[in-house]
Design an enzyme around this catalytic site. Sequence first.
Site, PDB file in Angstrom:
ATOM      1  N   ARG A 165       0.871  -1.103  -0.116  1.00 27.85           N
ATOM      2  CA  ARG A 165       0.176  -0.096   0.175  1.00 27.85           C
ATOM      3  C   ARG A 165       0.871   1.420   0.028  1.00 27.85           C
ATOM      4  NH1 ARG A 165      -3.061  -3.573  -0.527  1.00 27.85           N
ATOM      5  NH2 ARG A 165      -5.288  -3.559  -0.191  1.00 27.85           N
ATOM      6  N   SER A 241     -10.318  -0.294   2.803  1.00 27.02           N
ATOM      7  CA  SER A 241      -9.595  -0.357   4.090  1.00 27.02           C
ATOM      8  C   SER A 241      -9.193   0.843   4.573  1.00 27.02           C
ATOM      9  CB  SER A 241      -8.475  -1.025   4.027  1.00 27.02           C
ATOM     10  OG  SER A 241      -8.803  -2.588   3.363  1.00 27.02           O
ATOM     11  N   GLU A 336      -4.455   4.070   6.295  1.00 28.82           N
ATOM     12  CA  GLU A 336      -3.965   3.777   4.768  1.00 28.82           C
ATOM     13  C   GLU A 336      -4.495   4.961   3.876  1.00 28.82           C
ATOM     14  OE1 GLU A 336      -4.185   2.440   0.968  1.00 28.82           O
ATOM     15  OE2 GLU A 336      -6.033   2.332   1.930  1.00 28.82           O
TER      16      GLU A 336
HETATM   17  N1  EPU Z   1     -11.396 -10.021   9.914  1.00 28.55           N
HETATM   18  C1  EPU Z   1     -12.253 -10.264  11.120  1.00 28.55           C
HETATM   19  N2  EPU Z   1     -13.122  -9.120  11.301  1.00 28.55           N
HETATM   20  C2  EPU Z   1     -13.230  -8.279  10.366  1.00 28.55           C
HETATM   21  C3  EPU Z   1     -12.589  -8.368   9.195  1.00 28.55           C
HETATM   22  C4  EPU Z   1     -11.548  -9.204   9.205  1.00 28.55           C
HETATM   23  O1  EPU Z   1     -11.844 -10.883  11.930  1.00 28.55           O
HETATM   24  O2  EPU Z   1     -14.145  -7.362  10.573  1.00 28.55           O
HETATM   25  C5  EPU Z   1     -10.144 -11.313   9.798  1.00 28.55           C
HETATM   26  C6  EPU Z   1     -10.701 -12.658   9.239  1.00 28.55           C
HETATM   27  O3  EPU Z   1     -10.385 -13.595   9.852  1.00 28.55           O
HETATM   28  C7  EPU Z   1      -9.968 -12.550   7.799  1.00 28.55           C
HETATM   29  C8  EPU Z   1      -8.971 -11.724   7.886  1.00 28.55           C
HETATM   30  O4  EPU Z   1      -9.444 -10.830   8.927  1.00 28.55           O
HETATM   31  O5  EPU Z   1      -9.984 -14.006   7.603  1.00 28.55           O
HETATM   32  C9  EPU Z   1      -8.560 -11.085   6.836  1.00 28.55           C
HETATM   33  O6  EPU Z   1      -9.811 -10.266   5.993  1.00 28.55           O
HETATM   34  P1  EPU Z   1      -9.970 -10.270   4.642  1.00 28.55           P
HETATM   35  O7  EPU Z   1      -9.517 -11.317   3.921  1.00 28.55           O
HETATM   36  O8  EPU Z   1     -11.255  -9.391   4.593  1.00 28.55           O
HETATM   37  O9  EPU Z   1      -8.882  -9.023   4.241  1.00 28.55           O
HETATM   38  P2  EPU Z   1      -8.230  -7.997   4.905  1.00 28.55           P
HETATM   39  O10 EPU Z   1      -7.032  -8.281   5.449  1.00 28.55           O
HETATM   40  O11 EPU Z   1      -9.082  -7.234   6.116  1.00 28.55           O
HETATM   41  C10 EPU Z   1      -7.084  -7.072   2.882  1.00 28.55           C
HETATM   42  C11 EPU Z   1      -6.807  -5.887   2.154  1.00 28.55           C
HETATM   43  C12 EPU Z   1      -8.012  -5.439   1.273  1.00 28.55           C
HETATM   44  C13 EPU Z   1      -8.400  -6.534   0.294  1.00 28.55           C
HETATM   45  C14 EPU Z   1      -8.400  -8.080   1.055  1.00 28.55           C
HETATM   46  C15 EPU Z   1      -8.380  -9.327   0.288  1.00 28.55           C
HETATM   47  C16 EPU Z   1      -5.634  -4.296   3.380  1.00 28.55           C
HETATM   48  C17 EPU Z   1      -5.309  -3.097   4.150  1.00 28.55           C
HETATM   49  N3  EPU Z   1      -6.837  -4.583   2.993  1.00 28.55           N
HETATM   50  O12 EPU Z   1      -8.018  -6.987   3.867  1.00 28.55           O
HETATM   51  O13 EPU Z   1      -8.246  -4.213   0.344  1.00 28.55           O
HETATM   52  O14 EPU Z   1      -9.322  -6.588  -0.601  1.00 28.55           O
HETATM   53  O15 EPU Z   1      -7.332  -8.030   2.042  1.00 28.55           O
HETATM   54  O16 EPU Z   1      -7.271  -9.463  -0.391  1.00 28.55           O
HETATM   55  O17 EPU Z   1      -4.419  -4.780   3.043  1.00 28.55           O
HETATM   56  C18 EPU Z   1      -8.544  -1.949   0.439  1.00 28.55           C
HETATM   57  O18 EPU Z   1      -7.212  -1.667   0.459  1.00 28.55           O
HETATM   58  O19 EPU Z   1      -9.410  -0.890   0.443  1.00 28.55           O
HETATM   59  C19 EPU Z   1      -9.047  -3.257   0.475  1.00 28.55           C
HETATM   60  C20 EPU Z   1     -10.202  -3.466   0.589  1.00 28.55           C
END
Ligand code: EPU
Length: 341
Positions: A165, A241, A336
Site C-alpha cells: 500500500r 480499508s 491507509e
Molecule cells: N477479519 C475479522 N474481522 C473483520 C475483518 C477481518 O476477524 O471485521 C479477519 C478474518 O479472519 C479474515 C482476515 O481478517 O480472515 C482477513 O480479512 P480479509 O480477507 O477481509 O482481508 P483484510 O486483510 O481485512 C485486505 C486488504 C483489502 C483486500 C483484502 C483481500 C488491506 C489494508 N486490505 O483486507 O483491500 O480486499 O485483503 O485481499 O490490506 C483496500 O485496500 O481498500 C482493501 C479493501
Amino acid sequence: MLTLQKDYPLKSLNTFGFDTVAENFIEIESRDRLVALVNYCQSNHFPLLVLGGGSNLILSDQIPGVVARMQIKGVEVISEQGDQLQLKVAAGENWHDIVVYAMSQGFFGLENLALIPGTVGAAPMQNIGAYGVELKDRVAWVDVLDTQTHQLLSLSSFDCQFSYRDSVFKSVEPGRYIITDVVFNLTRDATQLNLEYLALKDTCESLAKGLSITPYHVFDAVCQLRRQKLPDPAVIGNVGSFFKNPRVCVAEYERLKAEFPALVGFADGDGYKLAAGWLIEACGWKGKQLNAVGVYEKQALVLVNRGKGDRQQIETLAEQIRESVQQRFGVLLEVEPRFYP
Ligand code: EPU
C-alpha cells in the site's frame, strides 16, 4: 486556455461523500493541458490536488488552490510477443472498466483486482492490492509529469518503489509526479492464475463446477467476495480499508498468539502481518456508530459515512479505534488513505 470553476462542490467526487468545496476546479483531458496547469499553479503559488476517483482520500471541508480531475483517456496494446502483451492505459480511465475491458479482449492478469474503486492513475499511488495480487506484480512502467523538471518521464516498476500500500508517489516524493499513463504486463495464457487466497480458491472451485478454473471464474469470484464484505461506495460512503494490516516481528506475533489464540496473522517475509480487521473487531468496534460515521458491520477495517459525516468525525473515530487497539494489543495501526490538505 485554462478555465477554472470557483467554489466547486466535491461531494460526488470523493467516495466518502464528504460535503467539501474546492476553491478552484478543472477537468484535465490532455497531457498538454496538464503541463499548462502545473505551470499556472506554480506561477501563482496555488497548491494542486490531482483527483482520480477520490476513493482513497480524506478531504477537509475547504480545499485551497486547485483541484484537477484527471480525465485523460485511452487504452492501447503497445507490444505483443507470444502470449505476452503490454497494455498502456491513460490515468483517467476507471479501474474496474479497464479490468472488464482486458477480460473482454482475453488479456489476463488483472482479474484478482476486479471491482476496486478508483482510476488507473490513482492505482500506483497506494499500489492497490487484493486477493493475492498487487498492482506492482503487473506494472511494466508508469508515465508521469515531473512537476519539478516539467518533463514527461517513464518510471520503471523499480523506480516506483512499490511496497505494501505504498510507492514513491505516496510517501517518498508525494506530489512530485503526476501519473499520466500506466503500462501493464498482461498475458493471453489463461492458465496463469493466482489462487493463493483460500476463500478465492474455494469460490472459484464452486463456480467452475469441476471444470478447469479460468481467469473469468477468478474475476466472478473476486466480484462476489468483494460484494459480500465491502460496501459499495455509491450506496455507503467509504474508502475501502481505512488502516493497513500491521506488520510485527515473529517474537511479537508469538507473544500475541499465546495471549489471544484466535488472533489472525499471516507470515510475511521475516515477520507477520496481522489482520487489522480482527484486532478492531476484537475491541468491539464492528458495527459501532459515532455521529454520522461508523465501522462497517461486515468488515471492521472499513469506516463508513452514513450521512453528514466529515473529516473531523472520521479522525475522531479513527483515533479512538487506534487507541483501543494499542491499549489491548500494543499494536499501532497506520491509516491507509491520504488526508488532504
Ligand atoms: N477479519 C475479522 N474481522 C473483520 C475483518 C477481518 O476477524 O471485521 C479477519 C478474518 O479472519 C479474515 C482476515 O481478517 O480472515 C482477513 O480479512 P480479509 O480477507 O477481509 O482481508 P483484510 O486483510 O481485512 C485486505 C486488504 C483489502 C483486500 C483484502 C483481500 C488491506 C489494508 N486490505 O483486507 O483491500 O480486499 O485483503 O485481499 O490490506 C483496500 O485496500 O481498500 C482493501 C479493501
